[in-house]
Design a protein around this motif. Structure first.
Motif, PDB file in Angstrom:
ATOM      1  N   TYR A 146     -22.054 -54.738  98.258  1.00  0.00           N
ATOM      2  CA  TYR A 146     -21.726 -53.318  98.360  1.00  0.00           C
ATOM      3  C   TYR A 146     -20.804 -53.048  99.539  1.00  0.00           C
ATOM      4  N   ALA A 147     -20.956 -53.831 100.621  1.00  0.00           N
ATOM      5  CA  ALA A 147     -20.111 -53.652 101.801  1.00  0.00           C
ATOM      6  C   ALA A 147     -18.714 -54.216 101.607  1.00  0.00           C
ATOM      7  N   THR A 148     -18.500 -54.987 100.556  1.00  0.00           N
ATOM      8  CA  THR A 148     -17.180 -55.556 100.279  1.00  0.00           C
ATOM      9  C   THR A 148     -16.278 -54.496  99.667  1.00  0.00           C
ATOM     10  N   SER A 149     -15.039 -54.475 100.059  1.00  0.00           N
ATOM     11  CA  SER A 149     -14.105 -53.481  99.534  1.00  0.00           C
ATOM     12  C   SER A 149     -13.812 -53.737  98.059  1.00  0.00           C
ATOM     13  N   VAL A 150     -13.423 -52.675  97.373  1.00  0.00           N
ATOM     14  CA  VAL A 150     -13.106 -52.794  95.944  1.00  0.00           C
ATOM     15  C   VAL A 150     -11.917 -53.726  95.733  1.00  0.00           C
ATOM     16  N   ALA A 151     -10.915 -53.612  96.600  1.00  0.00           N
ATOM     17  CA  ALA A 151      -9.721 -54.437  96.439  1.00  0.00           C
ATOM     18  C   ALA A 151     -10.055 -55.921  96.572  1.00  0.00           C
ATOM     19  N   SER A 152     -10.860 -56.262  97.575  1.00  0.00           N
ATOM     20  CA  SER A 152     -11.211 -57.671  97.771  1.00  0.00           C
ATOM     21  C   SER A 152     -11.994 -58.213  96.583  1.00  0.00           C
ATOM     22  N   ALA A 153     -12.991 -57.445  96.131  1.00  0.00           N
ATOM     23  CA  ALA A 153     -13.806 -57.907  95.004  1.00  0.00           C
ATOM     24  C   ALA A 153     -12.970 -58.048  93.740  1.00  0.00           C
ATOM     25  N   ALA A 154     -12.104 -57.064  93.470  1.00  0.00           N
ATOM     26  CA  ALA A 154     -11.296 -57.122  92.253  1.00  0.00           C
ATOM     27  C   ALA A 154     -10.308 -58.275  92.287  1.00  0.00           C
ATOM     28  N   LEU A 155      -9.703 -58.526  93.432  1.00  0.00           N
ATOM     29  CA  LEU A 155      -8.745 -59.635  93.524  1.00  0.00           C
ATOM     30  C   LEU A 155      -9.437 -60.988  93.364  1.00  0.00           C
ATOM     31  N   LYS A 182     -13.454 -55.753  79.098  1.00  0.00           N
ATOM     32  CA  LYS A 182     -14.536 -54.845  79.498  1.00  0.00           C
ATOM     33  C   LYS A 182     -15.679 -55.609  80.154  1.00  0.00           C
ATOM     34  N   ILE A 183     -15.955 -56.808  79.635  1.00  0.00           N
ATOM     35  CA  ILE A 183     -17.004 -57.636  80.252  1.00  0.00           C
ATOM     36  C   ILE A 183     -16.614 -58.020  81.670  1.00  0.00           C
ATOM     37  N   ALA A 184     -15.349 -58.374  81.873  1.00  0.00           N
ATOM     38  CA  ALA A 184     -14.892 -58.767  83.206  1.00  0.00           C
ATOM     39  C   ALA A 184     -15.031 -57.616  84.197  1.00  0.00           C
ATOM     40  N   ILE A 185     -14.628 -56.421  83.802  1.00  0.00           N
ATOM     41  CA  ILE A 185     -14.750 -55.262  84.698  1.00  0.00           C
ATOM     42  C   ILE A 185     -16.219 -54.940  84.945  1.00  0.00           C
ATOM     43  N   SER A 186     -17.037 -55.055  83.911  1.00  0.00           N
ATOM     44  CA  SER A 186     -18.469 -54.766  84.073  1.00  0.00           C
ATOM     45  C   SER A 186     -19.114 -55.751  85.044  1.00  0.00           C
ATOM     46  N   VAL A 187     -18.686 -57.000  85.013  1.00  0.00           N
ATOM     47  CA  VAL A 187     -19.236 -57.996  85.941  1.00  0.00           C
ATOM     48  C   VAL A 187     -18.910 -57.625  87.382  1.00  0.00           C
ATOM     49  N   ILE A 188     -17.695 -57.143  87.622  1.00  0.00           N
ATOM     50  CA  ILE A 188     -17.324 -56.726  88.978  1.00  0.00           C
ATOM     51  C   ILE A 188     -18.203 -55.573  89.437  1.00  0.00           C
ATOM     52  N   VAL A 189     -18.401 -54.591  88.561  1.00  0.00           N
ATOM     53  CA  VAL A 189     -19.221 -53.426  88.920  1.00  0.00           C
ATOM     54  C   VAL A 189     -20.669 -53.841  89.167  1.00  0.00           C
ATOM     55  N   ILE A 190     -21.194 -54.696  88.309  1.00  0.00           N
ATOM     56  CA  ILE A 190     -22.579 -55.165  88.475  1.00  0.00           C
ATOM     57  C   ILE A 190     -22.732 -55.905  89.796  1.00  0.00           C
ATOM     58  N   TRP A 191     -21.773 -56.758  90.112  1.00  0.00           N
ATOM     59  CA  TRP A 191     -21.841 -57.541  91.354  1.00  0.00           C
ATOM     60  C   TRP A 191     -21.830 -56.636  92.576  1.00  0.00           C
ATOM     61  N   ARG A 192     -21.050 -55.566  92.547  1.00  0.00           N
ATOM     62  CA  ARG A 192     -20.916 -54.717  93.730  1.00  0.00           C
ATOM     63  C   ARG A 192     -22.094 -53.769  93.919  1.00  0.00           C
ATOM     64  N   TRP A 193     -22.651 -53.240  92.846  1.00  0.00           N
ATOM     65  CA  TRP A 193     -23.592 -52.127  92.978  1.00  0.00           C
ATOM     66  C   TRP A 193     -25.050 -52.487  92.744  1.00  0.00           C
ATOM     67  N   GLN A 230     -15.677 -42.480  87.355  1.00  0.00           N
ATOM     68  CA  GLN A 230     -14.605 -42.545  88.342  1.00  0.00           C
ATOM     69  C   GLN A 230     -14.073 -43.967  88.536  1.00  0.00           C
ATOM     70  N   LEU A 231     -14.357 -44.873  87.620  1.00  0.00           N
ATOM     71  CA  LEU A 231     -13.966 -46.269  87.767  1.00  0.00           C
ATOM     72  C   LEU A 231     -12.442 -46.393  87.780  1.00  0.00           C
ATOM     73  N   PHE A 232     -11.922 -46.925  88.882  1.00  0.00           N
ATOM     74  CA  PHE A 232     -10.466 -46.965  89.048  1.00  0.00           C
ATOM     75  C   PHE A 232      -9.974 -48.291  89.626  1.00  0.00           C
ATOM     76  N   GLY A 233     -10.534 -48.694  90.762  1.00  0.00           N
ATOM     77  CA  GLY A 233     -10.018 -49.875  91.451  1.00  0.00           C
ATOM     78  C   GLY A 233     -10.172 -51.153  90.663  1.00  0.00           C
ATOM     79  N   GLU A 234     -11.315 -51.336  90.006  1.00  0.00           N
ATOM     80  CA  GLU A 234     -11.572 -52.577  89.282  1.00  0.00           C
ATOM     81  C   GLU A 234     -10.597 -52.778  88.122  1.00  0.00           C
ATOM     82  N   PRO A 235     -10.417 -51.798  87.218  1.00  0.00           N
ATOM     83  CA  PRO A 235      -9.438 -52.022  86.139  1.00  0.00           C
ATOM     84  C   PRO A 235      -7.995 -52.050  86.622  1.00  0.00           C
TER      85      PRO A 235
END
Length: 332
Positions: free
Chosen positions: A145-154, A189-200, A259-264
């Motif tokens: 959760y403390a990791t930035s969206v940009a870092s996690a998405a990249l 969609k699975i890839a984006i969902s994995v990022i969201v699950i990992w962060r939150w 509001q999902l924006f950074g991940e996609p």
């Protein structure tokens, strides 16, 4: 014969009372009025900064966005506004790409929220027991959760790359073949969902953990005396006690998915990331708004999309409220 000696200059109080007493009475009256004024005005003074900040950065932008949604405004000419009424709303409602973004947002929200909350509930249940170095494990859980969206998405963009990605390497190693994660309708969609699950997941796990620690231990002791196993205690004691918290996390996760924006945007990056893929297969409402407002420069339709997102959030909140009321009624 005894005689009385008259007193000289005997003090006789004035008819209106002592002047010092009158002054004290006046000061007490003023203090009483000041105290009453302070008692009534203090709550408003204490809460005024919040309303001032909310009005400046929340209410005013919301109303101004609604005003822009009723005009034709271009990014290159912000000082020129032309009244068009509801044309911007009619434009997006008749745009098939808008409904594609709505469907993608809903699907990604469900695919990320349901596993995320289930895993968070299980992690909180494990952390609720006495573990060695419990503070360390709670910190580890909260680290994503403390990791930035940009870092996690990249990082996950490298994991899900079609050529040379870590996940495809693992799949190829076990003999399952490669997968084009980003360009597939469901795999993206699975890839984006994995990022969201990992962060939150860790964030929601700590919320559940705090709610679990507030459950009275007497309930668990009574259930244990009745012969209930840990799984039965979890189902019969923990879950009913966490119903308000679970509804809260559902609402918060729903707002976050809307509001999902950074991940996609950063999953593929570049022009394709800004349009949600080559076929808009993972374009969310926030990406659709970004594309209209910043890439195309049409601020009127972009503002209409923002208000459409608000309307969808209000509808979802009303549905969640009805579900919560039904759950509370059925539990009684």
């Amino acid at each position: 014969m005894a005689t009385s000696t008259p007193t000289r200059d005997a003090y006789a109080p004035p008819p209106g009372g002592s002047p010092h007493a009158s002054a004290r009475s006046g000061r007490q009256t003023r203090r009483s009025r000041l105290w009453r004024f302070d008692d009534k005005a203090s709550p408003y003074a204490y809460t005024a900064p919040f309303f001032l900040v909310f009005g400046a950065f929340g209410l005013y932008p919301l109303l101004y966005t609604g005003w822009i949604a009723l005009h034709r405004v271009e990014m290159t000419g912000l000082d020129r506004m032309e009244w068009v009424g509801w044309d911007n709303f009619d434009r997006i409602l008749h745009d098939s790409e808008f409904w594609t973004a709505v469907g993608n947002t809903f699907l990604i929200g469900v695919m990320s929220t349901v596993p995320q909350l289930l895993v968070a509930l299980g992690l909180a249940h494990l952390l609720n027991y006495r573990l060695r170095a419990s503070t360390f494990w709670r910190t580890v859980v909260l680290t994503p959760y403390a990791t930035s969206v940009a870092s996690a998405a990249l990082v996950f963009a490298l994991v899900f790359r079609a050529d040379g990605g870590l996940l495809n390497w693992v799949l190829h190693f076990v003999g399952l073949g490669d997968t084009n994660w980003v360009n597939g309708h469901w795999t993206s969609k699975i890839a984006i969902s994995v990022i969201v699950i990992w962060r939150w997941t860790g964030y929601n796990a700590l919320i559940y953990l705090a709610a679990m620690q507030a459950v009275p231990t007497d309930l668990y002791e009574a259930a244990a005396l009745d012969g209930a196993s840990r799984w039965q205690q979890f189902r019969k004691v923990t879950i009913p006690s966490l119903r308000p918290t679970i509804l809260f996390t559902i609402v918060i996760s729903t707002i976050g998915s809307m509001q999902l924006f950074g991940e996609p945007l950063l999953l593929e990056g570049g022009v394709l990331g800004a349009t949600g893929g080559n076929e808009h297969q993972y374009e969310t409402l926030s990406v659709y708004l970004y594309n209209y407002g910043w890439n195309l420069g049409h601020l009127g339709p972009a503002a209409a999309v923002a208000w459409a997102m608000l309307a969808l959030l209000l509808i979802i909140a009303a549905v969640n409220r009805l579900i919560g009321r039904f759950v509370r009624t059925s539990a009684v």
